[in-house]
Design a protein around this motif. Structure first.
Motif: not given
Lengths: 440, 119
Positions: A426, A429-430, A432-433, A435, B1, B90, B101, B104-105, B108
């Motif tokens: 988690k 993941r956060q 990466a979010f 970034k 990124m 999630d 979120n 965002k996922s 990604l």
């Protein structure tokens, strides 16, 4: 192994969700079972206040024979025993009142005359007339099953008449009086049915009344739940229900409570008479030994959570520790969670009944006195002591919790490891979010 | 990124396509309000899991509702056939309708799929 097992478990969980949950919902809603359940739970109040005199008696017995206090207790035995006699000794009457009240409520018919009718039927069927006087000795637990059936049937009969308006009605009467008239015909039918049933039983059995005939023919059934197999099965089903997030106790107690209450009454009577205690599976056995610190001995999980590496689990452990002392399992069951948690399926659903059977043998072998009183709302381990009035119950309580800690330990650790990994995932993941550098 | 694509069509699949509907609305709101996503062609739709094969070609990433997690193995074989990245949403984000979120996922997921394709 920790990876493979939960995936397989997921299949089991989906199976349970699909086939088991709907059955549970139906059983709990079934109107007779639900009335028995609510009625018997209401009856617990009577058992608890009646247990009071047993606890006082037990305190008296702690003093040596011949001492002034013991002599005082012995001399006043009649008075000390009175609360017991008028509660446990008239259990069937209170059961009739309590069950008919709940059933009438459920059937949406007026309460008062339903309760009068149910009590009337119960008394007719359970009381013998000996030389013109009423013999009330069958109104204790011996008449309990008859009281349950008679109460349900009475309310059904009353509802039948009231709904079809086969009643006496006068226009313009005030509500209270109108209800009395409305009750006349159904009450009379109930009275006649009970008298006819009673007379035919007496005639057919050569003078045995219904409780006598009942115990005579069904005695083996009565003892059948107080066995290791039955305890394992009941506990297993309970845990299975809990696992899918349903209160297993609430679903099963309607079936089991009448039996447990009978056992408790027999135990209490034996205790009051100074005889050996015949049964184990009294309500407090379930409440405080089988479900020590909460259904599934969840106090053990609370202890493991308190000392966990995961901060999340420690927080849940702290939040659910006080409830666990008061034998409330919900916070840890839903908070950890245990429900639908594949890691804890095996110890929770299979381990709990197995521990319960071991505890049963501890009582059966006479190492600890089985529950003789009924207590509620008292913290662990004092509840266990008061229910049995045996100091060894303290040791047993801690032994059960310690055994449960050992039982849950490997499974809990597996879950903990997965959780720590997940937290790490988690966090990543956060990151990466973050970034991505977006504006939401 | 850095976001290296200019088109992102997201497909949410759940049991009947209804329970993810709320999520779609929420995600669309976020997209509209975002300055940084203005230059990207973003489309979000919800469909029942059973219709995945009918719609999959029009989308770039597939997100699966956690309540039908048990169908993921089956759904991901379909997605693989069409070479589309797929992921289960999630549970917590889903439960709290955290559209941000989830968006965002999805981004990604697309980035990783593209990167994986190059290397």
């Amino acid at each position: 192994m920790s990876e493979v097992q939960p995936t397989k478990m997921n299949k089991v969980i989906h199976f349970l969700e699909k086939y088991f949950a709907p059955i549970a919902a139906k059983v709990e809603k079934q109107r007779h079972i639900s009335s028995i359940k609510n009625g018997m739970i209401g009856l617990m109040a009577v058992l608890m206040i009646g247990s009071f005199s047993l606890i006082i008696m037990a305190i008296g017995n702690m003093f040596p024979e011949g001492s002034a206090i013991r002599t005082f207790f012995d001399q006043n035995h009649g008075i000390i025993n009175m609360p017991f006699q008028f509660t446990f000794g008239l259990l069937s009457v209170y059961a009739a009142i309590s069950i008919s009240y709940h059933h009438a409520r459920q059937m949406k018919i007026p309460f008062l005359h339903s309760m009068i009718g149910a009590t009337l039927a119960t008394l007719i069927l359970n009381v013998k007339v000996v030389k013109g006087a009423l013999d009330t000795s069958f109104l204790d637990s011996k008449g309990l099953f008859i009281a349950i059936i008679a109460s349900l049937l009475t309310v059904e009969v009353m509802a039948f008449f009231i709904r079809r308006k086969i009643t006496i009605r006068f226009k313009g009467l005030p509500d209270g009086i109108a209800q009395t008239f409305e009750a006349l015909i159904p009450l009379f039918v109930v009275l006649m049915l009970a008298v006819i049933a009673n007379a035919s039983i007496l005639y057919l059995t050569g003078g045995k009344n219904l409780p006598e005939a009942f115990t005579y023919f069904l005695a083996p059934t009565f003892d059948s739940i107080d066995t290791p197999y039955a305890i394992w099965l009941i506990s297993f089903l309970e845990m299975l229900f809990w696992f899918i997030g349903l209160n297993g106790y609430a679903i099963l107690v309607g079936f089991v409570l009448p039996f447990m209450t009978t056992y408790l009454a027999k135990n209490a009577a034996a205790f009051a008479a100074g005889e050996p205690i015949p049964h184990v599976f009294a309500p407090n056995f379930w409440d405080y030994f089988l479900g020590c610190t909460g259904s599934g001995v969840t106090g053990a999980i609370v202890i493991l959570a308190l000392f966990s590496k995961s901060k999340e689990l420690r927080t849940i452990g702290k939040a659910s520790s006080v409830p666990a002392i008061f034998t409330i399992s919900e916070p840890v069951v839903f908070g950890l969670p245990i429900v639908y948690n594949p890691y804890l399926f095996i110890p929770f659903v299979f381990g709990t009944p197995t521990l319960g059977v071991l505890t049963y043998y501890v009582f059966k072998l006479g190492w600890v006195t089985p529950p003789i009183a009924n207590v509620g709302g008292i913290p662990v381990p004092f509840a266990q002591y008061l229910a049995t009035m045996d100091w060894r119950a303290f040791i047993l309580t801690f032994a059960i919790i310690a055994a449960a800690v050992c039982m849950y330990y490997p499974f809990f650790k597996m879950y903990e490891r997965s959780l720590v990994a997940k937290t790490k995932e988690k966090d990543e993941r956060q990151q990466a979010f973050d970034k991505l550098d977006l504006d939401f | 990124m850095k976001i290296t694509f200019d088109r992102l069509h997201i497909l949410l699949v759940c049991n009947l396509g209804a329970s993810t509907g709320v999520m779609v609305t929420k995600m669309k709101e976020i997209v509209q309000q975002s300055e940084k996503l203005k230059s990207i062609d973003i489309e979000i739709k919800a469909h029942p899991a059973g219709e995945l094969e009918e719609h999959i070609q029009n989308f770039d990433v597939i997100l699966v509702g956690p309540q039908i997690k048990h169908q993921f193995a089956h759904l991901s074989t379909i997605a693989k056939q069409y070479n589309k990245p797929i992921e289960v949403i999630d549970t917590q984000d889903y439960g709290t309708i955290n559209g941000g979120n989830i968006l965002k996922s999805a981004i990604l997921l697309k980035l990783n799929a593209d990167g994986g394709g190059l290397s």
